[in-house]
Design a protein around this motif. Sequence first.
Motif, mmCIF file in Angstrom:
data_model
loop_
_atom_site.group_PDB
_atom_site.id
_atom_site.type_symbol
_atom_site.label_atom_id
_atom_site.label_comp_id
_atom_site.label_asym_id
_atom_site.label_seq_id
_atom_site.Cartn_x
_atom_site.Cartn_y
_atom_site.Cartn_z
ATOM 1 N N ASP A 178 0.898 -1.341 0.095
ATOM 2 C CA ASP A 178 -0.133 -0.097 0.015
ATOM 3 C C ASP A 178 0.785 1.210 0.025
ATOM 4 O O ASP A 178 0.575 2.150 -0.668
ATOM 5 C CB ASP A 178 -1.009 -0.068 1.357
ATOM 6 N N GLU B 28 1.075 4.310 -2.654
ATOM 7 C CA GLU B 28 0.804 5.716 -2.247
ATOM 8 C C GLU B 28 1.821 6.531 -2.650
ATOM 9 O O GLU B 28 1.569 7.703 -3.297
ATOM 10 C CB GLU B 28 0.689 5.674 -0.836
ATOM 11 N N LYS C 79 -7.070 5.639 1.679
ATOM 12 C CA LYS C 79 -7.023 4.149 1.655
ATOM 13 C C LYS C 79 -8.396 3.723 1.970
ATOM 14 O O LYS C 79 -8.891 3.900 2.989
ATOM 15 C CB LYS C 79 -6.028 3.634 2.409
ATOM 16 N N ASP D 144 -7.208 4.975 -2.948
ATOM 17 C CA ASP D 144 -6.598 3.585 -3.038
ATOM 18 C C ASP D 144 -7.414 2.676 -2.600
ATOM 19 O O ASP D 144 -7.673 2.606 -1.387
ATOM 20 C CB ASP D 144 -5.299 3.542 -2.629
#
Length: 256
Positions: free
Chosen positions: A110, A114, A130, A154
Motif C-alpha cells: 500500500d 501511495e 485508503k 486507493d
Amino acid sequence: MKKILLIDDSDTYTWCLQKYLQHRGYPVKTACTLKEARAAIQEEMPLVVCCNLDLPDGSGMDFLNEVRAADKELPFILASCHDKDDYEQEAMRRGATLCMDKMKGLLLQDKLVEYAYRQLSGEPDSTFHKLLFVHAEDTSAGALQAAMLQKGLDLILVSSIGEAKCRIFEDEEIDLILCDLELPDGTAMELFHTLRRVAGMFQMKNPPVRLLPFFILTENNDLATEYEYRHEGVNDYITAPVNIPELIRRVLFFVE
C-alpha cells in the motif's frame, strides 16, 4: 514511465511485490545487490525506492546516503526484519522517507502505491485516502480500483469477511469501508456489527474502527431494506449498476 526500484536479496520476496505493483499499473525494476541497484539508478532515477537494510554487498543505509546525494526528495523506504527501534532514528536522520517491517507485506504494498501515486501526480502533498473494498467477485473491482486511484482513493481489495477483519484491525490508515451485501462467508451487516462490537470492547483507536464510514453495495434496491440498514448505522447504500463518479463523490464527502 519511471520504475519502482525494489532491492532485496530474496527473489521470492521481490517477485511477490513486483507482481502486485505491476497489477496496479506500475513498472518495476528489481535488484539483488547494491551493485545492481547502483547500475539501475545510473540508468534512470526511479519513481520510488524500497530497499532491504541488509544486502550481500553492503547496507541499505549506505545506499540511502548515495541516493540522497543525488536526489533529496525521492521517496526511499527501508524495509527490514530488524526491530525499527534499532535503526529508524539513524535512517530518518540520513533522509529515509519511511522505515517498515518487511514482513508486513500488505502494508508495504500500500505504501509503495501511495508514494508512486504522489510522485506521478506531481503533488507530493496531494490528498491520498485508503479504502477497503470487500467484494464478492472481482469482475468490476479492478475497473473501480483504477478509476478511484485517479482521484487519490486507493481501493484495497479483499474477497471475504475474514480477510476484511484481519486487514481492518492491522491497518490504521483505512479511511472507509465499501462492502458487497452478500459475501462468501457472511453478509455486510455481519461485518458491520462485528466491527462496531469489537471496536467498542477494546476501545480501538487510530482510527476508531467503530466510526469508520461503512458503505454497502448491492443489487437490492428495496427502500425498506435501505432504511433498515441506515437506521442501524450504515453510512451509505449504493445500488447497482454503480455510477462510479457518483460513488467517488459520496466517498469524498466522508473522507475529506
